[in-house]
Each structure stands twice: as C-alpha cells, then as structure tokens.
Design a protein around this motif. Structure first.
Motif, PDB file in Angstrom:
ATOM      1  N   ARG A  25     -75.102 -15.640 -35.144  1.00  0.00           N
ATOM      2  CA  ARG A  25     -76.400 -15.282 -34.552  1.00  0.00           C
ATOM      3  C   ARG A  25     -77.379 -16.437 -34.511  1.00  0.00           C
ATOM      4  O   ARG A  25     -78.327 -16.420 -33.741  1.00  0.00           O
ATOM      5  CB  ARG A  25     -77.004 -14.111 -35.313  1.00  0.00           C
ATOM      6  N   LYS A  26     -77.169 -17.447 -35.335  1.00  0.00           N
ATOM      7  CA  LYS A  26     -78.100 -18.576 -35.353  1.00  0.00           C
ATOM      8  C   LYS A  26     -77.421 -19.857 -34.848  1.00  0.00           C
ATOM      9  O   LYS A  26     -77.612 -20.259 -33.713  1.00  0.00           O
ATOM     10  CB  LYS A  26     -78.682 -18.775 -36.752  1.00  0.00           C
ATOM     11  N   GLU A  27     -76.624 -20.488 -35.704  1.00  0.00           N
ATOM     12  CA  GLU A  27     -76.074 -21.804 -35.346  1.00  0.00           C
ATOM     13  C   GLU A  27     -75.097 -21.757 -34.173  1.00  0.00           C
ATOM     14  O   GLU A  27     -75.174 -22.592 -33.266  1.00  0.00           O
ATOM     15  CB  GLU A  27     -75.388 -22.458 -36.557  1.00  0.00           C
ATOM     16  N   ILE A  28     -74.158 -20.808 -34.175  1.00  0.00           N
ATOM     17  CA  ILE A  28     -73.183 -20.751 -33.081  1.00  0.00           C
ATOM     18  C   ILE A  28     -73.893 -20.413 -31.771  1.00  0.00           C
ATOM     19  O   ILE A  28     -73.635 -21.032 -30.736  1.00  0.00           O
ATOM     20  CB  ILE A  28     -72.035 -19.757 -33.385  1.00  0.00           C
ATOM     21  N   LYS A  29     -74.819 -19.481 -31.828  1.00  0.00           N
ATOM     22  CA  LYS A  29     -75.598 -19.126 -30.631  1.00  0.00           C
ATOM     23  C   LYS A  29     -76.379 -20.344 -30.119  1.00  0.00           C
ATOM     24  O   LYS A  29     -76.359 -20.655 -28.927  1.00  0.00           O
ATOM     25  CB  LYS A  29     -76.549 -17.970 -30.961  1.00  0.00           C
ATOM     26  N   GLN A  30     -77.060 -21.035 -31.029  1.00  0.00           N
ATOM     27  CA  GLN A  30     -77.845 -22.218 -30.634  1.00  0.00           C
ATOM     28  C   GLN A  30     -76.939 -23.296 -30.049  1.00  0.00           C
ATOM     29  O   GLN A  30     -77.265 -23.921 -29.040  1.00  0.00           O
ATOM     30  CB  GLN A  30     -78.613 -22.774 -31.839  1.00  0.00           C
ATOM     31  N   TRP A  31     -75.803 -23.514 -30.675  1.00  0.00           N
ATOM     32  CA  TRP A  31     -74.857 -24.519 -30.189  1.00  0.00           C
ATOM     33  C   TRP A  31     -74.381 -24.185 -28.779  1.00  0.00           C
ATOM     34  O   TRP A  31     -74.375 -25.043 -27.892  1.00  0.00           O
ATOM     35  CB  TRP A  31     -73.676 -24.627 -31.166  1.00  0.00           C
ATOM     36  N   LEU A  32     -73.993 -22.929 -28.564  1.00  0.00           N
ATOM     37  CA  LEU A  32     -73.524 -22.536 -27.231  1.00  0.00           C
ATOM     38  C   LEU A  32     -74.636 -22.649 -26.194  1.00  0.00           C
ATOM     39  O   LEU A  32     -74.390 -23.095 -25.061  1.00  0.00           O
ATOM     40  CB  LEU A  32     -72.956 -21.121 -27.274  1.00  0.00           C
ATOM     41  N   GLU A  33     -75.850 -22.296 -26.567  1.00  0.00           N
ATOM     42  CA  GLU A  33     -76.979 -22.458 -25.637  1.00  0.00           C
ATOM     43  C   GLU A  33     -77.198 -23.931 -25.308  1.00  0.00           C
ATOM     44  O   GLU A  33     -77.471 -24.284 -24.155  1.00  0.00           O
ATOM     45  CB  GLU A  33     -78.242 -21.831 -26.227  1.00  0.00           C
ATOM     46  N   ASP A  34     -77.076 -24.802 -26.311  1.00  0.00           N
ATOM     47  CA  ASP A  34     -77.194 -26.244 -26.072  1.00  0.00           C
ATOM     48  C   ASP A  34     -76.088 -26.742 -25.139  1.00  0.00           C
ATOM     49  O   ASP A  34     -76.315 -27.608 -24.291  1.00  0.00           O
ATOM     50  CB  ASP A  34     -77.148 -27.027 -27.387  1.00  0.00           C
ATOM     51  N   CYS A  35     -74.879 -26.195 -25.298  1.00  0.00           N
ATOM     52  CA  CYS A  35     -73.766 -26.571 -24.421  1.00  0.00           C
ATOM     53  C   CYS A  35     -74.050 -26.124 -22.983  1.00  0.00           C
ATOM     54  O   CYS A  35     -73.822 -26.887 -22.034  1.00  0.00           O
ATOM     55  CB  CYS A  35     -72.460 -25.951 -24.913  1.00  0.00           C
ATOM     56  N   ILE A  36     -74.550 -24.915 -22.831  1.00  0.00           N
ATOM     57  CA  ILE A  36     -74.877 -24.396 -21.493  1.00  0.00           C
ATOM     58  C   ILE A  36     -75.940 -25.263 -20.828  1.00  0.00           C
ATOM     59  O   ILE A  36     -75.898 -25.490 -19.618  1.00  0.00           O
ATOM     60  CB  ILE A  36     -75.339 -22.914 -21.591  1.00  0.00           C
ATOM     61  N   ASP A  37     -76.877 -25.770 -21.612  1.00  0.00           N
ATOM     62  CA  ASP A  37     -77.975 -26.580 -21.072  1.00  0.00           C
ATOM     63  C   ASP A  37     -77.580 -28.012 -20.733  1.00  0.00           C
ATOM     64  O   ASP A  37     -78.384 -28.747 -20.155  1.00  0.00           O
ATOM     65  CB  ASP A  37     -79.148 -26.599 -22.066  1.00  0.00           C
ATOM     66  N   ASP A  38     -76.376 -28.417 -21.104  1.00  0.00           N
ATOM     67  CA  ASP A  38     -75.940 -29.786 -20.819  1.00  0.00           C
ATOM     68  C   ASP A  38     -75.959 -30.030 -19.303  1.00  0.00           C
ATOM     69  O   ASP A  38     -75.466 -29.222 -18.531  1.00  0.00           O
ATOM     70  CB  ASP A  38     -74.534 -30.021 -21.376  1.00  0.00           C
ATOM     71  N   LYS A  39     -76.522 -31.142 -18.909  1.00  0.00           N
ATOM     72  CA  LYS A  39     -76.659 -31.461 -17.479  1.00  0.00           C
ATOM     73  C   LYS A  39     -75.317 -31.674 -16.775  1.00  0.00           C
ATOM     74  O   LYS A  39     -75.212 -31.522 -15.564  1.00  0.00           O
ATOM     75  CB  LYS A  39     -77.527 -32.700 -17.316  1.00  0.00           C
ATOM     76  N   LEU A  40     -74.284 -32.016 -17.517  1.00  0.00           N
ATOM     77  CA  LEU A  40     -72.985 -32.330 -16.908  1.00  0.00           C
ATOM     78  C   LEU A  40     -72.029 -31.148 -16.831  1.00  0.00           C
ATOM     79  O   LEU A  40     -70.956 -31.263 -16.250  1.00  0.00           O
ATOM     80  CB  LEU A  40     -72.321 -33.480 -17.673  1.00  0.00           C
ATOM     81  N   ILE A  41     -72.414 -30.020 -17.420  1.00  0.00           N
ATOM     82  CA  ILE A  41     -71.502 -28.873 -17.454  1.00  0.00           C
ATOM     83  C   ILE A  41     -71.352 -28.280 -16.047  1.00  0.00           C
ATOM     84  O   ILE A  41     -72.326 -28.177 -15.299  1.00  0.00           O
ATOM     85  CB  ILE A  41     -71.976 -27.809 -18.476  1.00  0.00           C
ATOM     86  N   ASN A  42     -70.117 -27.900 -15.709  1.00  0.00           N
ATOM     87  CA  ASN A  42     -69.911 -27.287 -14.390  1.00  0.00           C
ATOM     88  C   ASN A  42     -70.274 -25.798 -14.442  1.00  0.00           C
ATOM     89  O   ASN A  42     -70.324 -25.184 -15.506  1.00  0.00           O
ATOM     90  CB  ASN A  42     -68.485 -27.526 -13.876  1.00  0.00           C
TER      91      ASN A  42
END
Length: 178
Positions: free
Chosen positions: A149-166
């Motif tokens: 609910r905290k770290e994994i969620k935050q990490w995945l949100e950070d991954c989604i926000d990456d400018k290079l992600i398709n």
C-alpha cells in the motif's frame, strides 16, 4: 502460490534490467530509491535478478534475489501476501536465505561485512514483522519492512510516470496497481 507465480515474478520482471520491457535499469533504480536502507546498493555493474525471463524458478527458494556479483552485494526480497513464514527448527526462512547468500558471496566469517552488503526486504500488505523476529535482532540483522500500500504502490506510480515508458507497459502497470 500467487505471491510466487504472479506478484514476485512480475516485480522481478520489472526490476530486471535485462527484461524485455525495454526500460533497462530504470525501474530497479526507482525501487532502490524508494527504500532508504538500500541506498548503498551499487547499481553501476551488471545486476542479476532472479527469477527472470530465462530462469523462471526461484533461486534457493528466495522470492526475488537482486545480486551485484562484482561488488558482492545482494538484496533478498521475501514477498508475503497471504502466506505465513516458513521456519526451520526455530530459524526464520529469511535468515536461512541470508546465510546461503552470505556463504555464496564469501562472507562466511565476516558478519559485519555480510550485514552491510546483504539486505533483507520483507514485503507484506500491512508491514508486519516476520515470525521469530527476535532471532533477527539476536544477530543484528534487521529486515526492511515495506508494504504494497505504500512503497510498492509508490514505486509503481513512479514507474508509470517515467517519460520513457511505452503506453502498453503503462497500462499494464495501472491495471496491476488497481
């Protein structure tokens, strides 16, 4: 069973710089950045993540193993969603894993070096401690407790926000988050 087949493998897939997600080590860097206790883990060399797309089974029963062989560093991630801990003769499974990796990396008689270079991460839904937590304290090996609910969620949100992600991978991560 799901934590091993789905959650651990999916997280390992995202963490691995060699995965076919084409993000290199971007997701691994974001994961390490979220957890302050991992700040000294060196990402500058070849990093091996197990399981991965080629070696699909767990290594030494470890849910996710992140290893920098050149620097003799490792991160052991134990993923506990609905399952209890396995303990063997009063010894917590994570300490068994720690000792296996300690030996593999050549730290047999170097407890302080091993503690400095082998990190334990315990992932749960509610940040509860592993069973037999006193055994960890006795050896001064304290696992980092994180949760979905905290770290994994935050990490995945950070991954989604990456400018290079398709867009396709972004949608997969959004669905997993939901």
């Amino acid at each position: 069973e799901d934590e091993r087949r789905l959650h651990s493998r999916f997280i390992a897939y995202l963490l691995s710089p060699k995965s076919e997600h084409d993000m290199g080590d971007a997701f691994l860097k974001k994961f390490v950045a979220i957890i302050p206790q991992l700040k000294d883990f060196d990402l500058g060399n070849e990093i091996i993540i197990l399981p991965n797309e080629v070696e699909r089974s767990e290594k030494d029963d470890i849910d996710i193993l992140i290893e920098n062989k050149e620097k003799n560093q490792a991160i052991i991630i134990e993923n506990k969603i609905n399952a209890g801990d396995s303990n063997h003769d009063g010894k917590p499974q994570m300490l068994i894993y720690f000792d296996k990796i300690k030996k593999k990396l050549g730290y047999e008689n170097q407890d302080q070096e091993a503690i400095k270079n082998i990190k334990l991460v315990y992932v749960t839904l509610d940040r509860h401690e592993p069973s037999l937590y006193e055994e960890f304290k006795k050896r001064n090996i304290i696992p980092t407790l994180i949760d979905y609910r905290k770290e994994i969620k935050q990490w995945l949100e950070d991954c989604i926000d990456d400018k290079l992600i398709n867009d396709f991978l972004k949608e997969i991560l959004r669905q997993y988050l939901n």
